[in-house]
Motif scaffolding. Structure first.
Motif, PDB file in Angstrom:
ATOM      1  N   ASP A 139       4.995   6.444  49.728  1.00 38.34           N
ATOM      2  CA  ASP A 139       6.430   6.348  48.705  1.00 38.34           C
ATOM      3  C   ASP A 139       7.234   5.212  49.150  1.00 38.34           C
ATOM      4  O   ASP A 139       7.459   5.144  50.355  1.00 38.34           O
ATOM      5  CB  ASP A 139       7.088   7.392  48.581  1.00 38.34           C
ATOM      6  CG  ASP A 139       6.604   8.700  48.221  1.00 38.34           C
ATOM      7  OD1 ASP A 139       5.204   8.829  47.583  1.00 38.34           O
ATOM      8  OD2 ASP A 139       6.942   9.918  48.536  1.00 38.34           O
ATOM      9  N   TYR A 141      10.536   2.811  48.270  1.00 40.65           N
ATOM     10  CA  TYR A 141      11.756   2.883  47.354  1.00 40.65           C
ATOM     11  C   TYR A 141      12.303   1.534  47.665  1.00 40.65           C
ATOM     12  O   TYR A 141      12.329   0.969  48.621  1.00 40.65           O
ATOM     13  CB  TYR A 141      12.500   3.887  48.151  1.00 40.65           C
ATOM     14  CG  TYR A 141      12.081   5.317  47.751  1.00 40.65           C
ATOM     15  CD1 TYR A 141      12.483   6.087  46.766  1.00 40.65           C
ATOM     16  CD2 TYR A 141      11.110   6.189  48.541  1.00 40.65           C
ATOM     17  CE1 TYR A 141      12.003   7.356  46.341  1.00 40.65           C
ATOM     18  CE2 TYR A 141      10.713   7.294  48.339  1.00 40.65           C
ATOM     19  CZ  TYR A 141      11.132   7.840  47.311  1.00 40.65           C
ATOM     20  OH  TYR A 141      10.683   9.087  46.893  1.00 40.65           O
ATOM     21  N   LEU A 147      12.040   4.639  43.180  1.00 37.75           N
ATOM     22  CA  LEU A 147      10.864   4.823  43.604  1.00 37.75           C
ATOM     23  C   LEU A 147      10.079   3.466  42.906  1.00 37.75           C
ATOM     24  O   LEU A 147       9.978   3.614  41.764  1.00 37.75           O
ATOM     25  CB  LEU A 147      10.180   6.114  43.250  1.00 37.75           C
ATOM     26  CG  LEU A 147       8.688   6.203  43.519  1.00 37.75           C
ATOM     27  CD1 LEU A 147       8.579   6.177  45.254  1.00 37.75           C
ATOM     28  CD2 LEU A 147       8.148   7.505  43.064  1.00 37.75           C
TER      29      LEU A 147
END
Length: 188
Positions: A139, A141, A147
């Motif tokens: 992920d 960010y 995100l």
């Protein structure tokens, strides 16, 4: 790097893999960290093992505090005192967190490296070591918590992993969370 802060003054020790280290003192300004009389003697691979003295100039960094973690990322500049010229800026990425006493992070996944850093195309490489096979996901960010990218990675087995990660985003600093099982490693 160790850092101590008293108001707008930073002090600490800069340590490099090759064993070179220096004490430094700096002032935090709105746009940068400005060093005061801080130098390091470094042995460069092309200098025949003769140390060269460099002065810390300034660091242009961003600071983010989120969920009991602190991130500092940006560029730092050294100045060659003998040649009287600036060196190429180095990318600086620091993270402070307090892992749990029972944290097994280094036993399953270690040596997380993102390159090139900064990213200069529409992808980057992710390199890490797996002690045992596990499912991996990434992920990414923004520093504001948005995100930007999310994907599951396919690893073949344990051992050294080299994966190309597609990434197309505006220039800036991003937080990469690499998740495996119930654990996670973060980098900028």
């Amino acid at each position: 790097m160790t850092l101590d802060q008293k108001g707008k003054i930073l002090s600490g020790i800069w340590k490099e893999k090759e064993g070179d280290q220096a004490q430094f003192k700096a002032e935090i300004t709105p746009d940068a960290i400005v060093f005061e009389n801080s130098q390091i003697d470094r042995i460069e691979h092309f200098s025949n093992n003769i140390p060269k003295t460099y002065e810390f100039k300034q660091a242009k960094v961003q600071y983010l505090e989120k969920d009991n973690e602190v991130f500092i990322a940006g560029n730092i500049q050294l100045y060659d005192l003998k040649e009287h010229e600036n060196e190429k800026p180095m990318y600086l990425s620091l993270q402070r967190n307090a892992p749990a006493a029972d944290d097994q992070t280094q036993q399953i996944l270690s040596q997380l490296i993102v390159y090139p850093n900064p990213v200069t195309s529409d992808s980057f490489n992710l390199s890490f070591e797996l002690a045992e096979y596990t499912d991996i996901s990434v992920d990414i960010y923004s520093f504001t918590g948005f995100l930007v990218n999310q994907q599951k990675l396919k690893t073949s087995d344990s051992g050294h992993q080299e994966l190309a990660i597609p990434f197309n985003a505006p220039p800036g600093n991003y937080i990469l969370n690499l998740k495996y099982g119930a654990k996670m490693i973060k980098t900028i």
